[in-house]
Design a protein around this motif. Structure first.
Motif, short mmCIF file in Angstrom:
data_model
loop_
_atom_site.label_atom_id
_atom_site.label_comp_id
_atom_site.label_asym_id
_atom_site.label_seq_id
_atom_site.Cartn_x
_atom_site.Cartn_y
_atom_site.Cartn_z
N GLU A 274 1.02 -0.84 -0.27
CA GLU A 274 -0.34 0.03 0.58
C GLU A 274 0.61 0.85 0.13
N ASP A 275 1.88 1.24 0.88
CA ASP A 275 2.91 2.35 0.62
C ASP A 275 3.78 2.98 -0.41
N PHE A 276 3.77 1.84 -1.24
CA PHE A 276 4.31 2.11 -2.68
C PHE A 276 3.71 2.23 -3.83
N ALA A 277 2.36 1.76 -3.61
CA ALA A 277 1.19 2.25 -4.22
C ALA A 277 0.56 3.53 -4.38
N GLU A 278 0.71 4.71 -3.18
CA GLU A 278 0.43 5.10 -2.71
C GLU A 278 1.65 6.13 -2.77
N LEU A 279 2.74 6.07 -3.10
CA LEU A 279 3.89 6.86 -3.25
C LEU A 279 4.36 6.71 -5.21
N ALA A 280 3.92 5.52 -5.55
CA ALA A 280 3.88 5.47 -7.18
C ALA A 280 2.23 6.66 -7.03
N LEU A 281 0.61 6.62 -6.84
CA LEU A 281 -0.06 7.56 -7.09
C LEU A 281 0.30 8.95 -6.75
N GLY A 282 1.15 8.99 -5.61
CA GLY A 282 0.75 10.43 -5.19
C GLY A 282 -0.18 10.50 -4.21
N THR A 283 -0.72 9.26 -4.40
CA THR A 283 -2.20 9.91 -3.00
C THR A 283 -2.29 8.77 -2.66
N PRO A 284 -2.79 8.95 -1.53
CA PRO A 284 -3.74 7.59 -1.27
C PRO A 284 -4.84 6.95 -1.60
N VAL A 285 -4.09 5.22 -1.88
CA VAL A 285 -5.14 4.08 -2.92
C VAL A 285 -6.34 4.56 -2.65
N GLU A 286 -6.69 4.63 -0.89
CA GLU A 286 -8.34 4.30 -0.58
C GLU A 286 -9.64 6.06 -1.55
N LEU A 287 -8.49 7.47 -2.06
CA LEU A 287 -8.47 8.31 -2.47
C LEU A 287 -9.71 7.50 -3.39
N TRP A 288 -8.95 7.17 -4.94
CA TRP A 288 -9.37 6.31 -5.53
C TRP A 288 -10.53 4.75 -5.85
N LEU A 289 -10.22 4.17 -4.69
CA LEU A 289 -10.79 2.31 -4.70
C LEU A 289 -12.02 3.15 -3.37
N GLY A 290 -11.96 3.96 -2.26
CA GLY A 290 -13.13 4.11 -1.39
C GLY A 290 -13.00 3.69 -0.73
N VAL A 291 -13.25 3.12 1.18
CA VAL A 291 -12.79 2.71 1.32
C VAL A 291 -14.65 1.85 1.94
N GLU A 292 -15.46 0.99 2.76
CA GLU A 292 -15.41 -0.13 3.20
C GLU A 292 -16.15 1.08 4.00
N GLY A 293 -18.05 0.64 3.61
CA GLY A 293 -18.55 1.25 5.10
C GLY A 293 -18.66 2.75 4.94
#
Length: 96
Positions: free
Chosen positions: A14-33
């Motif tokens: 998740e850290d690698f994805a966030e650093l690659a995107l420059g944003t938290p992954v949850e911003l694009w995928l959402g969070v449960e609930g």
């Protein structure tokens, strides 16, 4: 062994994805609930980011393509085997 990307330590995928995107992954995928309001706010923020960085989708596609090219074994598909054996039958009067 520690891995740093632009002076930030990446510990998890998740850290690698966030650093690659420059944003938290949850911003694009959402969070449960998440509530409707939270989803709307998240999507507004994502639209703002894309408006400021129109090249981002192309960059992400390039990164994904490079990952597939570098590690094709991660994307191997193994077909499921379907056995043509005996089927379980339901006895009359038994609950299904």
């Amino acid at each position: 062994m520690r891995t740093y990307i632009v002076r930030q330590q990446a510990v998890s995928a998740e850290d690698f994805a966030e650093l690659a995107l420059g944003t938290p992954v949850e911003l694009w995928l959402g969070v449960e609930g998440e509530s409707d309001e939270e989803r709307a706010a998240r999507l507004d923020a994502a639209r703002d980011i894309l408006a400021e960085h129109p090249e981002m989708p192309d960059d992400l596609i390039r990164i994904a393509a490079e990952a597939v090219e570098a590690h094709p074994e991660l994307f191997d598909v193994i077909p499921m085997v379907r056995f043509a054996g005996r089927r379980r039958s339901v006895r009359k009067g038994a609950a299904a």
